[in-house]
Design a protein around this motif. Sequence first.
Motif, PDB file in Angstrom:
ATOM      1  N   PRO B  68       0.716  -1.194  -0.185  1.00 33.03           N
ATOM      2  CA  PRO B  68      -0.078  -0.027  -0.041  1.00 33.03           C
ATOM      3  C   PRO B  68       0.789   1.206   0.024  1.00 33.03           C
ATOM      4  CG  PRO B  68      -0.214  -1.276   2.055  1.00 33.03           C
ATOM      5  CD  PRO B  68       0.718  -1.884   1.183  1.00 33.03           C
ATOM      6  N   GLY B  70       0.644   5.502   0.167  1.00 29.58           N
ATOM      7  CA  GLY B  70      -0.040   6.793   0.120  1.00 29.58           C
ATOM      8  C   GLY B  70       0.852   7.996  -0.646  1.00 29.58           C
ATOM      9  N   ALA B  71       1.090   9.014   0.263  1.00 29.52           N
ATOM     10  CA  ALA B  71       2.132  10.015  -0.446  1.00 29.52           C
ATOM     11  C   ALA B  71       3.448   9.620  -0.638  1.00 29.52           C
ATOM     12  CB  ALA B  71       1.798  11.249   0.247  1.00 29.52           C
ATOM     13  N   GLY B  72       3.694   8.591  -0.145  1.00 27.35           N
ATOM     14  CA  GLY B  72       5.059   8.282  -0.347  1.00 27.35           C
ATOM     15  C   GLY B  72       6.057   9.308   0.612  1.00 27.35           C
ATOM     16  N   SER B  73       5.636   9.713   1.822  1.00 27.64           N
ATOM     17  CA  SER B  73       6.300  10.722   2.492  1.00 27.64           C
ATOM     18  C   SER B  73       6.802  10.080   4.041  1.00 27.64           C
ATOM     19  CB  SER B  73       5.415  11.819   2.824  1.00 27.64           C
ATOM     20  OG  SER B  73       4.536  11.600   3.876  1.00 27.64           O
ATOM     21  N   GLY B  74       6.828   8.596   3.964  1.00 27.22           N
ATOM     22  CA  GLY B  74       7.292   7.968   5.231  1.00 27.22           C
ATOM     23  C   GLY B  74       8.600   8.024   5.240  1.00 27.22           C
ATOM     24  N   GLY B  78       8.219   2.568   4.884  1.00 28.42           N
ATOM     25  CA  GLY B  78       6.910   1.712   5.072  1.00 28.42           C
ATOM     26  C   GLY B  78       6.619   1.335   3.553  1.00 28.42           C
ATOM     27  N   ALA B 133       4.143  17.227  10.410  1.00 26.06           N
ATOM     28  CA  ALA B 133       4.626  18.339   9.642  1.00 26.06           C
ATOM     29  C   ALA B 133       4.350  18.231   8.294  1.00 26.06           C
ATOM     30  CB  ALA B 133       6.336  18.567  10.019  1.00 26.06           C
ATOM     31  N   SER B 134       4.123  17.021   7.914  1.00 27.06           N
ATOM     32  CA  SER B 134       4.034  16.518   6.262  1.00 27.06           C
ATOM     33  C   SER B 134       2.392  16.830   6.125  1.00 27.06           C
ATOM     34  CB  SER B 134       4.398  15.242   6.108  1.00 27.06           C
ATOM     35  OG  SER B 134       3.706  14.266   7.130  1.00 27.06           O
ATOM     36  N   THR B 139      -0.994  11.376   3.435  1.00 26.32           N
ATOM     37  CA  THR B 139      -2.303  11.092   3.277  1.00 26.32           C
ATOM     38  C   THR B 139      -2.929  10.655   4.603  1.00 26.32           C
ATOM     39  OG1 THR B 139      -1.982   8.729   2.688  1.00 26.32           O
ATOM     40  CG2 THR B 139      -2.373  10.176   0.950  1.00 26.32           C
ATOM     41  N   ASN B 143      -1.077   8.464   7.522  1.00 24.50           N
ATOM     42  CA  ASN B 143      -1.106   8.603   8.941  1.00 24.50           C
ATOM     43  C   ASN B 143      -1.662   7.488   9.662  1.00 24.50           C
ATOM     44  OD1 ASN B 143      -2.126  12.395   8.576  1.00 24.50           O
ATOM     45  ND2 ASN B 143      -0.453  11.153   7.830  1.00 24.50           N
ATOM     46  N   ALA B 145      -1.675   4.322   9.013  1.00 25.15           N
ATOM     47  CA  ALA B 145      -0.789   3.310   8.995  1.00 25.15           C
ATOM     48  C   ALA B 145       0.330   3.616   9.936  1.00 25.15           C
ATOM     49  CB  ALA B 145      -0.345   2.976   7.652  1.00 25.15           C
ATOM     50  N   GLY B 149       1.782  11.899  14.340  1.00 24.40           N
ATOM     51  CA  GLY B 149       1.619  12.838  15.347  1.00 24.40           C
ATOM     52  C   GLY B 149       2.267  14.038  14.777  1.00 24.40           C
ATOM     53  N   GLU B 199       1.301  -0.154  10.078  1.00 23.08           N
ATOM     54  CA  GLU B 199       2.294   0.237   8.659  1.00 23.08           C
ATOM     55  C   GLU B 199       1.993  -0.592   7.486  1.00 23.08           C
ATOM     56  OE1 GLU B 199       6.489   0.604   9.877  1.00 23.08           O
ATOM     57  OE2 GLU B 199       6.135   0.931  11.925  1.00 23.08           O
ATOM     58  N   VAL B 205      -6.092   0.036   4.236  1.00 22.12           N
ATOM     59  CA  VAL B 205      -7.345   0.670   4.807  1.00 22.12           C
ATOM     60  C   VAL B 205      -7.880   1.365   3.717  1.00 22.12           C
ATOM     61  CG1 VAL B 205      -7.684   2.589   6.314  1.00 22.12           C
ATOM     62  CG2 VAL B 205      -6.083   1.010   7.172  1.00 22.12           C
ATOM     63  N   GLU B 415       6.887   8.824  15.957  1.00 23.95           N
ATOM     64  CA  GLU B 415       5.748   8.843  15.293  1.00 23.95           C
ATOM     65  C   GLU B 415       6.088   8.304  13.835  1.00 23.95           C
ATOM     66  OE1 GLU B 415       6.446  13.720  14.911  1.00 23.95           O
ATOM     67  OE2 GLU B 415       5.041  13.256  16.120  1.00 23.95           O
TER      68      GLU B 415
HETATM   69  C1  LIG Z   1       9.012  16.633   5.755  1.00 27.83           C
HETATM   70  C2  LIG Z   1       8.401  15.720   6.438  1.00 27.83           C
HETATM   71  C3  LIG Z   1       7.745  15.890   7.665  1.00 27.83           C
HETATM   72  C4  LIG Z   1       7.268  14.721   8.610  1.00 27.83           C
HETATM   73  N1  LIG Z   1       6.864  15.072   9.602  1.00 27.83           N
HETATM   74  C5  LIG Z   1       6.056  14.150  10.175  1.00 27.83           C
HETATM   75  C6  LIG Z   1       5.415  14.409  11.749  1.00 27.83           C
HETATM   76  O1  LIG Z   1       5.565  15.707  12.103  1.00 27.83           O
HETATM   77  N2  LIG Z   1       4.681  13.567  12.154  1.00 27.83           N
HETATM   78  C7  LIG Z   1       4.609  12.171  11.877  1.00 27.83           C
HETATM   79  O2  LIG Z   1       4.273  11.472  12.306  1.00 27.83           O
HETATM   80  N3  LIG Z   1       5.210  11.950  10.690  1.00 27.83           N
HETATM   81  C8  LIG Z   1       5.719  12.969   9.808  1.00 27.83           C
HETATM   82  N4  LIG Z   1       6.379  12.476   8.826  1.00 27.83           N
HETATM   83  C9  LIG Z   1       6.340  11.267   8.231  1.00 27.83           C
HETATM   84  C10 LIG Z   1       5.157  10.665   7.163  1.00 27.83           C
HETATM   85  O3  LIG Z   1       4.675  11.913   6.552  1.00 27.83           O
HETATM   86  C11 LIG Z   1       4.114  10.145   7.935  1.00 27.83           C
HETATM   87  O4  LIG Z   1       4.724   8.827   8.309  1.00 27.83           O
HETATM   88  C12 LIG Z   1       2.762  10.035   7.086  1.00 27.83           C
HETATM   89  O5  LIG Z   1       1.756   9.596   7.901  1.00 27.83           O
HETATM   90  C13 LIG Z   1       2.909   9.014   6.123  1.00 27.83           C
HETATM   91  O6  LIG Z   1       1.968   9.318   5.046  1.00 27.83           O
HETATM   92  P1  LIG Z   1       1.825   8.937   3.483  1.00 27.83           P
HETATM   93  O7  LIG Z   1       0.795   9.082   2.962  1.00 27.83           O
HETATM   94  O8  LIG Z   1       3.167   9.494   2.950  1.00 27.83           O
HETATM   95  O9  LIG Z   1       2.258   7.205   3.696  1.00 27.83           O
HETATM   96  P2  LIG Z   1       3.390   6.411   2.622  1.00 27.83           P
HETATM   97  O10 LIG Z   1       4.776   6.979   2.893  1.00 27.83           O
HETATM   98  O11 LIG Z   1       2.667   6.186   1.336  1.00 27.83           O
HETATM   99  O12 LIG Z   1       3.157   5.081   3.451  1.00 27.83           O
HETATM  100  C14 LIG Z   1       3.657   4.992   4.730  1.00 27.83           C
HETATM  101  C15 LIG Z   1       3.155   3.574   5.463  1.00 27.83           C
HETATM  102  O13 LIG Z   1       1.697   3.417   5.506  1.00 27.83           O
HETATM  103  C16 LIG Z   1       1.336   2.194   4.554  1.00 27.83           C
HETATM  104  N5  LIG Z   1       0.030   3.074   4.025  1.00 27.83           N
HETATM  105  C17 LIG Z   1      -0.194   3.971   3.518  1.00 27.83           C
HETATM  106  N6  LIG Z   1      -1.552   4.009   2.988  1.00 27.83           N
HETATM  107  C18 LIG Z   1      -1.902   3.064   3.713  1.00 27.83           C
HETATM  108  C19 LIG Z   1      -3.361   2.592   3.586  1.00 27.83           C
HETATM  109  N7  LIG Z   1      -4.355   3.166   3.163  1.00 27.83           N
HETATM  110  N8  LIG Z   1      -3.791   1.250   4.344  1.00 27.83           N
HETATM  111  C20 LIG Z   1      -2.590   0.715   4.782  1.00 27.83           C
HETATM  112  N9  LIG Z   1      -1.230   0.957   4.888  1.00 27.83           N
HETATM  113  C21 LIG Z   1      -1.014   2.207   3.962  1.00 27.83           C
HETATM  114  C22 LIG Z   1       2.492   2.219   3.334  1.00 27.83           C
HETATM  115  O14 LIG Z   1       2.574   0.873   3.144  1.00 27.83           O
HETATM  116  C23 LIG Z   1       3.680   2.338   4.301  1.00 27.83           C
HETATM  117  O15 LIG Z   1       4.020   1.262   5.354  1.00 27.83           O
HETATM  118  C24 LIG Z   1       7.171  13.529   7.823  1.00 27.83           C
HETATM  119  C25 LIG Z   1       7.478  13.388   6.650  1.00 27.83           C
HETATM  120  C26 LIG Z   1       8.229  14.156   5.847  1.00 27.83           C
HETATM  121  C27 LIG Z   1       8.581  13.893   4.325  1.00 27.83           C
END
Ligand SMILES: Cc1cc2nc3c(=O)[nH]c(=O)nc-3n(C[C@H](O)[C@H](O)[C@H](O)COP(=O)(O)OP(=O)(O)OC[C@H]3O[C@@H](n4cnc5c(N)ncnc54)[C@H](O)[C@@H]3O)c2cc1C
Lengths: 436, 476
Positions: B68, B70-74, B78, B133-134, B139, B143, B145, B149, B199, B205, B415
Amino acid sequence: MIRNKTLQDYEQSINQCVRCGACQAHCPAYLQQRNEGAVARGKLAIARAMLQGEVQTGAHLTEDMSMCLLCGSCVIKCPNKVPTDKIVGAVRRELSRQSGVSLTSRAIGAITGSTSLMKKLAQAVRRVSPAVFRKIPASSGLRLRFPIQGMELRTIPLFAPKNLFAYYPEYQPGDPDKPVIGIFAGCGITYLYPEIGKYMIEILRLLGYSIFFPHDQGCCGIPARSAGNGPVIEKLVRQNVAAFSRRRVDYILTGCASCHAGIGELPETMVGPVEEFSSKVMDIHVFLYQQGLHHSLSALPRSTSRIDLTYHDPCHLRTHGITREPRELLQSLPAVRYREMENAGSCCGLGGTFSIAHYEQSQKIGALKAENLKKTGAQYIATACPGCMIQLQDAINQAGLHTQVMHTLELLHSTLTHTADISRLKELLPSVNTNQ
Amino acid sequence: MLNKDLLLSLERIVGPENVLTEQSDRLIHGYDATQKQYMPDVVVYVENSLQVSEIVKLANQYNIPILPRGAGSGFTGGSLPVQGGIVVVLTRMNAILDIDEDNLTATVEPGVVTAHLQREVEKSGLFYPPDPASKEFSTIGGNVAECAGGPRCVKYGVTKDYILGLEVVTPTGDILHTGGVTMKNVAGYDLTKLFVGSEGTLGIVTRITVKLLPKPAAKKTMLVQFSSIDSAARAVSTIIRNKIIPTTLEFLDATTIECIRGKTGLPVLEKCRALLIIEVDGDQEILEKQTDKILGLLTPLGILESRVAADHTEAEAIWDVRRSVSPSMRKINPDKFNEDIVVPRSKVPDMIRALEKISSTYDVPIVNFGHAGDGNIHVNVMVDLQQPGMQATVDKVLLEIFQTTVDMGGSISGEHGIGTAKAPFLRLEIDPATLHYMQMLKKALDPNNIMNPGKIFLETSPEQLAFPTQLQDDPQ
Ligand SMILES: Cc1cc2nc3c(=O)[nH]c(=O)nc-3n(C[C@H](O)[C@H](O)[C@H](O)COP(=O)(O)OP(=O)(O)OC[C@H]3O[C@@H](n4cnc5c(N)ncnc54)[C@H](O)[C@@H]3O)c2cc1C
Ligand code: SF4
Ligand code: SF4
């Protein structure tokens, strides 16, 4: 020797992308498509792999690279300021070089090859007279931006019967104590909207500046950058640098946001002696603002009947941090009630070849603009770029609105020339030459 | 080479235009904010849970991993396709299905961007507090997964505190519904909590119901400068002991302050060795009282300077100090190892001292800032990996940091999650019996180990220890 920067020249910048994904929030192409290929991060990953010879070109790679408005929205929000817009230009040049076909030619192919687009073509809104079109140099952005086959697709203004060069001599002397201003008009103003060029020159004349308007200037090169046409860019840059070196000028002013970016960013996009030329480039709003015109205009008595007006930020000014100057100039006008538009800074959707290759997406982006515009209730929308004017007009037509699009300079010009109390204006602007 | 039948079946499910197999397509769906790169076999953009369910069933049939995304900002890898497989992108499932103003809930698809949801509910005077912060690009699904925080969590808690119910496609392709739309719900096991923070290893989800709060009327922001991290820590505990829970309590340590000195709009004093940004929210009248009370409590502690923002612009100027940290940090060294450890609030000064010691022992700069209110410290080890032997040094530094954290009763991730980046360190924190239990759970729910394999636990992928940094085409 002046040449385009290549992908290699951008290697360091490309490697500065830390893949945080922040650009997703700001890229208009991504916000339409929501796929990684559309966003800056995806394009940079491809650019890096191209540099390392780790990716073969394919239909999707080309498509992804065409999904960019070169708007620079990602750049200002990127933590590392990676210049994706410039890098995409370099990738497109590389792709054209490899395949021998420019992206525009492909885009035209896409239009004529699609029936839904062809239908729209059949409902041609306005026809362009081929006779007028022929007078426009082949390297002009208008040909690249609105190739003849694609023109009927959108509502665009008719070409003006006479172009701007026909109205003014190359040199018009002004107050000897005042700087000499070079005028870079650009294709949009020269051929489509010469009246904007007239406002520009006349405002400056009114304020007493000497004007140098070389008739051998060419297109700013932005459409060619957008189309990935490297040789045309190089030809245009050499031509423009030569044109403006024929006489000493203190400034080179532009009234088109894209031209401002096109000729002002040369040190970032070219290798060679371009610094001196580009360092003189300034947007006319910034210039007038620096001269304090907004202060003088604010002091004029407010008019009793005022128009409701809003402003759209052209990407190419916004990404250079120019948002305040045009607004404050507009707000200073006695006959204007200024209304800020929600998301005034979001891209209008034109984006050079983008709107040809992806007319539907471009229209959707435009529709978002029209929605926000409607909410302001403004009768007029001003902007500082002929490209945006075309796109806004199209969006307004498609949305069935009646808002009028105009260039900021038109309002400034009419205020300066129609202020009833001309003596009062003279008092405020000691430099105004009322003999004109 | 990907099986032709599998490809055709995928195309049948989502349409050929949503199945991407070109090399460039796979390349750009194989990284996240960790900057690691892997190659998936195929990328699929999905639109609804039925499609997701069918794809997961196919993945079981063909025994191919499913990722799975989302925005790939993990920040912990993950979403990385470490074993190749099918990347399922959820960004186009981005509808806000319902905002229920009577019951204070919202139901959304997983691809909704967090800040977008926040802006939409705020239009109705409501509030979704978790604020990574992201938030402008991550997405809600991501968040959930990662149980994301943010600064506001001191007062409002983290993502898991706001999730009422989920629709999940399980690793075997069933569509489950956990929780509901009510605040109270004790029917059966609390599966919602199980999936939040899992994760993407226990399912995808596809729908989320979140709890909302009334939007606080106003907020007030303060910037306080201290001569030592201890006095800043004393300030934090004094505020909390006096029953004030600020919305945010962000701190910057001395190394961070050195990075930003001279680069901030607001002046940072010569003697300043620690800096707190305190924000309180609520009704306007209460805010005035709270800020006065906080200043009253802090003044005797020997603060160098305090500044209360009079309006939004001044508040933004204060937050700009915080925002200047990330860009200025890169100037120290090109490579950043960004960890988000958490220790009990009272242990923050001890941890900072320990970090300073580790920094001098190994001679690597470590920059620390974070959420003083909940003990969550963003530890940034800044190095130049081009230097010979640096990777080995970093490994030692990280190990020591995590060991110290765990020894103080903390956690190796506040987080960002475990993913691949922290998998080698999980054992430091979780005892073997607990770890075993978690793995049994994973095995029971995902018998073929196809749902985001190689994450959290090292055991599912022994080759995990050596993180390849080069592009590699998975031979699957
Ligand atoms: C500049 C920056 C600042 C950040 N600041 C914070 C912060 O302040 N706090 C914080 O907690 N995190 C922070 N992060 C980390 C990241 O943004 C978070 O972990 C965010 O929740 C990831 O969301 P995403 O949509 O990018 O998920 P992705 O990176 O795409 O995926 C993250 C994980 O979630 C899983 N996933 C995604 N979507 C689903 C779904 N629908 N169902 C099941 N699994 C799924 C993926 O398989 C992966 O394991 C930051 C990242 C960056 C780049
Ligand atoms: S914001 Fe900049 S650094 Fe971050 S992914 Fe986009 S281009 Fe790369
Ligand atoms: S220049 Fe504009 S369209 Fe192109 S990637 Fe950047 S934000 Fe997107």
